[in-house]
Design a protein around this motif. Structure first.
Motif, PDB file in Angstrom:
ATOM      1  N   CYS A 120       0.718  -1.317  -0.084  1.00  0.00           N
ATOM      2  CA  CYS A 120       0.031  -0.005   0.079  1.00  0.00           C
ATOM      3  C   CYS A 120       0.923   1.405   0.053  1.00  0.00           C
ATOM      4  O   CYS A 120       0.356   2.403  -0.441  1.00  0.00           O
ATOM      5  N   SER A 121       2.113   0.990   0.624  1.00  0.00           N
ATOM      6  CA  SER A 121       2.993   2.268   0.612  1.00  0.00           C
ATOM      7  C   SER A 121       3.299   2.937  -0.826  1.00  0.00           C
ATOM      8  O   SER A 121       3.591   4.029  -0.814  1.00  0.00           O
ATOM      9  N   THR A 122       3.015   2.083  -1.808  1.00  0.00           N
ATOM     10  CA  THR A 122       3.244   2.314  -3.370  1.00  0.00           C
ATOM     11  C   THR A 122       2.150   2.934  -3.989  1.00  0.00           C
ATOM     12  O   THR A 122       2.181   3.569  -5.040  1.00  0.00           O
ATOM     13  N   TYR A 123       0.961   3.198  -3.256  1.00  0.00           N
ATOM     14  CA  TYR A 123      -0.285   3.598  -3.624  1.00  0.00           C
ATOM     15  C   TYR A 123      -0.305   4.993  -3.417  1.00  0.00           C
ATOM     16  O   TYR A 123      -0.160   5.503  -2.310  1.00  0.00           O
ATOM     17  N   THR A 124      -1.275   5.815  -4.421  1.00  0.00           N
ATOM     18  CA  THR A 124      -1.337   7.147  -4.047  1.00  0.00           C
ATOM     19  C   THR A 124      -3.065   7.240  -3.690  1.00  0.00           C
ATOM     20  O   THR A 124      -3.789   6.956  -4.791  1.00  0.00           O
ATOM     21  N   CYS A 125      -3.582   7.669  -2.330  1.00  0.00           N
ATOM     22  CA  CYS A 125      -4.821   7.627  -2.152  1.00  0.00           C
ATOM     23  C   CYS A 125      -5.603   8.949  -3.127  1.00  0.00           C
ATOM     24  O   CYS A 125      -4.983   9.866  -3.223  1.00  0.00           O
ATOM     25  N   THR A 126      -6.597   8.207  -3.913  1.00  0.00           N
ATOM     26  CA  THR A 126      -7.310   9.158  -4.859  1.00  0.00           C
ATOM     27  C   THR A 126      -8.816   9.899  -3.953  1.00  0.00           C
ATOM     28  O   THR A 126      -8.990  10.974  -4.363  1.00  0.00           O
ATOM     29  N   GLY A 127      -9.079   9.233  -3.072  1.00  0.00           N
ATOM     30  CA  GLY A 127     -10.626   9.478  -2.237  1.00  0.00           C
ATOM     31  C   GLY A 127     -10.293  10.803  -1.843  1.00  0.00           C
ATOM     32  O   GLY A 127      -9.183  11.119  -1.118  1.00  0.00           O
ATOM     33  N   ALA A 128     -11.487  11.632  -1.409  1.00  0.00           N
ATOM     34  CA  ALA A 128     -11.379  12.930  -1.069  1.00  0.00           C
ATOM     35  C   ALA A 128     -11.010  12.700   0.479  1.00  0.00           C
ATOM     36  O   ALA A 128     -11.551  11.857   1.235  1.00  0.00           O
ATOM     37  N   HIS A 129     -10.045  13.428   0.948  1.00  0.00           N
ATOM     38  CA  HIS A 129      -9.465  13.256   2.443  1.00  0.00           C
ATOM     39  C   HIS A 129      -8.889  12.140   2.823  1.00  0.00           C
ATOM     40  O   HIS A 129      -8.948  11.680   4.208  1.00  0.00           O
ATOM     41  N   HIS A 130      -8.633  11.288   1.749  1.00  0.00           N
ATOM     42  CA  HIS A 130      -8.090   9.875   2.053  1.00  0.00           C
ATOM     43  C   HIS A 130      -6.543  10.030   2.196  1.00  0.00           C
ATOM     44  O   HIS A 130      -5.912  10.736   1.673  1.00  0.00           O
ATOM     45  N   VAL A 131      -6.093   9.193   3.276  1.00  0.00           N
ATOM     46  CA  VAL A 131      -4.630   9.119   3.409  1.00  0.00           C
ATOM     47  C   VAL A 131      -4.121   7.554   3.601  1.00  0.00           C
ATOM     48  O   VAL A 131      -5.147   6.730   3.935  1.00  0.00           O
ATOM     49  N   LYS A 132      -2.852   7.468   3.372  1.00  0.00           N
ATOM     50  CA  LYS A 132      -2.615   6.095   3.581  1.00  0.00           C
ATOM     51  C   LYS A 132      -2.865   5.388   4.974  1.00  0.00           C
ATOM     52  O   LYS A 132      -2.471   6.125   6.084  1.00  0.00           O
ATOM     53  N   ILE A 133      -3.037   4.226   5.286  1.00  0.00           N
ATOM     54  CA  ILE A 133      -3.261   3.551   6.481  1.00  0.00           C
ATOM     55  C   ILE A 133      -1.785   3.500   7.285  1.00  0.00           C
ATOM     56  O   ILE A 133      -0.801   3.657   6.713  1.00  0.00           O
ATOM     57  N   PRO A 134      -1.641   3.342   8.542  1.00  0.00           N
ATOM     58  CA  PRO A 134      -0.588   3.759   9.286  1.00  0.00           C
ATOM     59  C   PRO A 134       0.128   2.225   8.899  1.00  0.00           C
ATOM     60  O   PRO A 134       1.538   2.213   8.896  1.00  0.00           O
ATOM     61  N   THR A 135      -0.577   1.253   8.470  1.00  0.00           N
ATOM     62  CA  THR A 135       0.260   0.048   8.207  1.00  0.00           C
ATOM     63  C   THR A 135       0.659  -0.299   6.865  1.00  0.00           C
ATOM     64  O   THR A 135       0.895  -1.408   6.282  1.00  0.00           O
ATOM     65  N   ALA A 136       0.657   0.932   5.987  1.00  0.00           N
ATOM     66  CA  ALA A 136       0.612   0.826   4.615  1.00  0.00           C
ATOM     67  C   ALA A 136       2.142   0.201   4.083  1.00  0.00           C
ATOM     68  O   ALA A 136       2.258  -0.533   3.138  1.00  0.00           O
TER      69      ALA A 136
END
Length: 826
Positions: A120-136
């Motif tokens: 998940c750390s390689t993913y860029t969140c696109t949802g409004a106000h979304h950020v990566k989870i702590p365990t990305a």
């Protein structure tokens, strides 16, 4: 060519004969055999393996050749036919071109065909106000790359501004519940988004009666708008009149000042009328102080407060007039003694204060006339002085000169008027018998006369014998005088005094010699310092200059014991010459005087003995060569006084380096003494011993054993220690240096890490280092048309496993039948 199905000529067909000139069908069995099976063929095309039925499919000849590749082999399965089973594995990107190991892909191909899915750390969140989870960093997407479909797994809402910590006076914005921070947690950088300045108190109206806004433009309310809960923050109680100082002269705070409010947080001049009133005046006050009366202007003088009380005493009151300001009107009355501290009844003294302030003046009878020889006038008790007490100024009023003695006649026998009677005053205005002693004097007595005849002195009781007049003269010599006593009748009383020579011819000063004649009759006895002691080694004592003999001269018989004492002994003298000491028997050697001094040095002292004459007494101590000329404490050297001066402890063996090869210091070397102050070669046997040998040491390191000739190898000390491990020991030989001698036995697999029992491996190590070699029944012949020899279970390979090098040992070529033409299926 054989004719039977899958039959071909035997391998040695070229040497195998048919039954006739030509081979015929009856020779099929002798000359023909089955063609080679595909299982004997190794596929050479990359990613090709045997077909599924290779064990029943025959090649074209006795052995399979390259031409049989297409018959025996087929392409392996590709990874795109495999489903990865180990999470989070997914098929590799090029799965359609990567081959599995066999015809079908299975779990053994997992490592070839699969790889971890993207994190998940390689993913860029696109949802409004979304950020990566702590365990990305540890959560995987569904595929090799994260897609929008991974949004829910990899992303979550950012923190809301409601969790932001705004630094007051900033507070959370009104929309904090719907406004997001930039990450999972709100940080300082989110304050710009989440926070705004709180409302200022200047926008607030105080609700409490007599409260006003605090005078501080920087004060903020607790939120975006000020509320009643901000009252205490923004507002403060108005000042009360009791904090105000009235400025108008004679104004004081009103009685209710502690409960009356000023117009603001502090009282100022505008509150004067509200907070202040006129102070009370002194004419309302009754003075309480002793002798106090109201001041003259009490009706216009103000007290300090609303009412006049004790503290206003000093303002409103003053002392009444003192009697000292009053003049007495009666000519024989004067001011009382304490007029300066006695008060009238008002601000000024009046006639009514006369009894208080005045008293009768003193009469002359209380006065003592001071003019010499003046006495009270007659009626002095009725004559008044000028004041409360008669003084010098009243002298002429009260006194007159007394009568003089020349008006008086002496009454007592042997008494006459004094020669100065015309100038001597009697005690009163007239002379009388009471003035006898004043005006008259007894005629002189002989004790006032100085006898003039040689050695004449007063007669006894000369004080009772009167001369002919007030003064004695030469005519009274025989009346008053007689010869004096002589010194032979006197005993000297002065300390150490004795009668002078011929005392009978020396006259005393009076009728009898007494202590006053001491110096006439006596003189000091001779002192001992004029005497020469007669007893050998006796000298004048320390008090000779102040000690007296018995007579005018000192005599041996009378004065020896008084004047003399034994001379000082050398034992009391401290020698001053360096390194000199008292002679032996100093307590019996006499000095030249009462005390010994430097002049007795040669008599009392001698050079001290030197250390070279001394033999050290302490075991293992020796004379220090450098100290040989050092002096001892006395005339002879002895252990008690000189041991430490002359001797030093012998060196100990710990200062000696052993010179004999492989010799080391003995245990406790620091306690073993050499023969002298320094250790020499002669001390080697005492200090050193052969170092321990390795045969007394047990190797402690795992798999280490004694070195060769260890019995002749020396350790570093008298006993071998752990530090000698490398000296005495070395690793044992390993099994890879051992050649197994038992038939069909070879080195174990771990021979390079398995130790023998000694520096070289011996036959006794065979059980550790060797194991039986593999047998041919575990080997598969690799050469085409070669098969295992008969009884392969009894034939051993060269090693623990049979390898290609064992082919010739385990296998041999199958038979040929090259001359057989028509092989048929039997």
């Amino acid at each position: 060519m054989g004719t039977g199905a899958h039959h071909v000529r035997i391998g040695d067909a070229a040497t195998t004969y048919c039954g006739g000139l030509t081979c015929t069908a009856p020779d099929e069995a002798a000359c023909c055999t089955d063609a080679g099976l595909c299982t004997s063929w190794t596929c050479t095309t990359p990613n090709f393996v045997h077909i599924a039925n290779a064990a029943t499919t025959h090649c074209a000849g006795l052995t399979c050749q390259a031409v049989d590749e297409a018959t025996c082999c087929t392409e392996t399965a590709k990874c795109d036919t495999y489903s990865c089973v180990t999470p989070p594995h997914v098929r590799i990107a090029n799965a359609n071109t990567v081959h599995c190991a066999g015809l079908l892909c299975d779990t053994s191909d997992e490592g070839t065909c699969c790889t971890d899915s993207a994190l998940c750390s390689t993913y860029t969140c696109t949802g409004a106000h979304h950020v990566k989870i702590p365990t990305a960093d540890t959560v995987h997407c569904l595929g090799l790359a994260c897609q929008a479909s991974d949004e829910a797994a990899c992303c979550t809402d950012a923190a809301l501004c409601t969790t932001a910590a705004c630094n007051f006076p900033s507070v959370q914005i009104a929309a904090a519940g719907t406004t997001y921070c930039a990450g999972l947690k709100c940080k300082k950088s989110d304050c710009v988004t989440c926070c705004q300045e709180a409302a200022k108190c200047s926008s607030y109206s105080c609700g409490t009666a007599f409260w006003d806004l605090k005078d501080d433009p920087t004060l903020h309310c607790a939120g975006l708008s000020c509320q009643a809960s901000d009252e205490a923050t923004c507002c403060a109680e108005d000042a009360k009149c009791d904090t105000y100082t009235c400025t108008t002269l004679h104004h004081v705070r009103i009685l209710a000042a502690s409960t009356t409010y000023c117009d603001g947080l502090t009282c100022d001049a505008g509150d004067e009328a509200n907070c202040c009133t006129w102070a009370a005046k002194c004419n309302t006050y009754s003075c309480t102080g002793a002798h106090h009366v109201s001041i003259a202007n009490a009706g216009t003088t103000y007290c300090a407060g609303l009412t006049c009380d004790a503290p206003d005493e000093a303002t409103c009151c003053t002392n009444a007039a003192l009697c000292s300001s009053f003049s007495c009107t009666d000519p024989h009355r004067v001011a009382i003694p304490d007029a300066g501290t006695t008060y009238c009844t008002g601000l000024t003294c009046q006639g009514t204060d006369e009894p208080t302030c005045c008293t009768d003046a003193a009469v002359c009878s209380t006065y003592t006339c001071t003019t010499p020889f003046w006495v009270h006038k007659a009626g002095a008790s009725t004559i008044y002085c000028a004041g409360l007490h008669c003084g010098a100024t009243d002298e002429a009023t009260c006194c007159q000169e007394a009568a003089k003695c020349d008006t008086y006649s002496c009454l007592t026998a042997d008494w006459d008027l004094k020669t100065n009677a015309p100038t001597i005053h009697c005690a009163g205005r007239k002379c009388c018998s009471a003035d006898e002693g004043t005006c008259c004097a007894e005629d002189a007595t002989c004790n006032t006369y100085t006898c003039t005849g040689q050695h004449h002195v007063h007669k006894p009781d000369s004080q009772l014998i009167h001369c002919d007049d007030l003064l004695c003269d030469g005519g009274d010599e025989d009346t008053c005088c007689t010869l004096a006593d002589t010194c032979d009748h006197y005993s000297c009383t002065g300390p150490y005094n004795v009668l002078k020579a011929s005392p009978g011819g020396i006259f005393c000063a009076g009728l009898k010699c007494d202590s006053s004649d001491e110096s006439t009759c006596c003189q000091e006895a001779a002192k001992c310092d004029t005497y020469q002691c007669a007893t050998p080694h006796w000298v004048l004592n320390g008090q000779a200059s102040t000690t007296h003999c018995k007579g005018l001269s000192c005599m041996t018989a009378d004065d020896e014991a008084t004047c003399c004492t034994e001379a000082g002994k050398c034992s009391s003298y401290s020698c001053t010459t360096q390194f000199w000491v008292q002679k032996d028997g100093a307590s019996t050697i006499a000095c030249a005087g009462l005390t010994c001094n430097k002049g007795d040095e040669a008599t009392c002292c001698v050079e001290a003995a030197k250390c070279k004459t001394y033999s050290c007494n302490t075991a293992d101590w020796d004379l220090q060569p450098l100290d040989a000329e050092t002096h001892c404490a006395g005339t002879t050297c002895n252990a008690k006084d000189d041991e430490n001066t002359c001797c030093d402890e012998d060196a100990t063996c710990d200062s000696w380096t052993c010179t004999t090869p492989f010799f080391v210091q003995k245990n406790g070397a620091k306690l073993i003494h050499c023969l002298g102050l320094s250790c020499l070669a002669v001390d080697e046997p005492a200090c050193c011993q052969e170092a321990a040998k390795c045969d007394t040491y047990s190797c402690t390191t795992a798999f280490w054993v004694h070195k060769d000739s260890f019995a002749n190898i020396h350790c570093a000390g008298v006993s071998c220690q752990a530090a000698d491990e490398a000296t005495c020991c070395q690793p044992a030989a390993k099994c890879d240096t051992y050649t197994c001698t038992a038939a069909n036995y070879v080195s174990i697999a771990a021979a390079s890490s398995t130790y023998c029992g000694g520096l070289t491996c011996q036959a006794t190590d065979a059980a550790v280092c060797c194991q039986e070699a593999a047998t041919c029944d575990t080997y598969t012949c690799a050469t085409a048309f070669w098969v295992r020899k008969a009884s392969p279970g009894t034939i051993h390979c060269a090693g623990l496993t049979c390898k290609a090098a064992d082919e010739g040992t385990c296998c041999q070529e199958a038979a040929k039948c090259i001359s057989h033409v028509l092989c048929v299926d039997t």
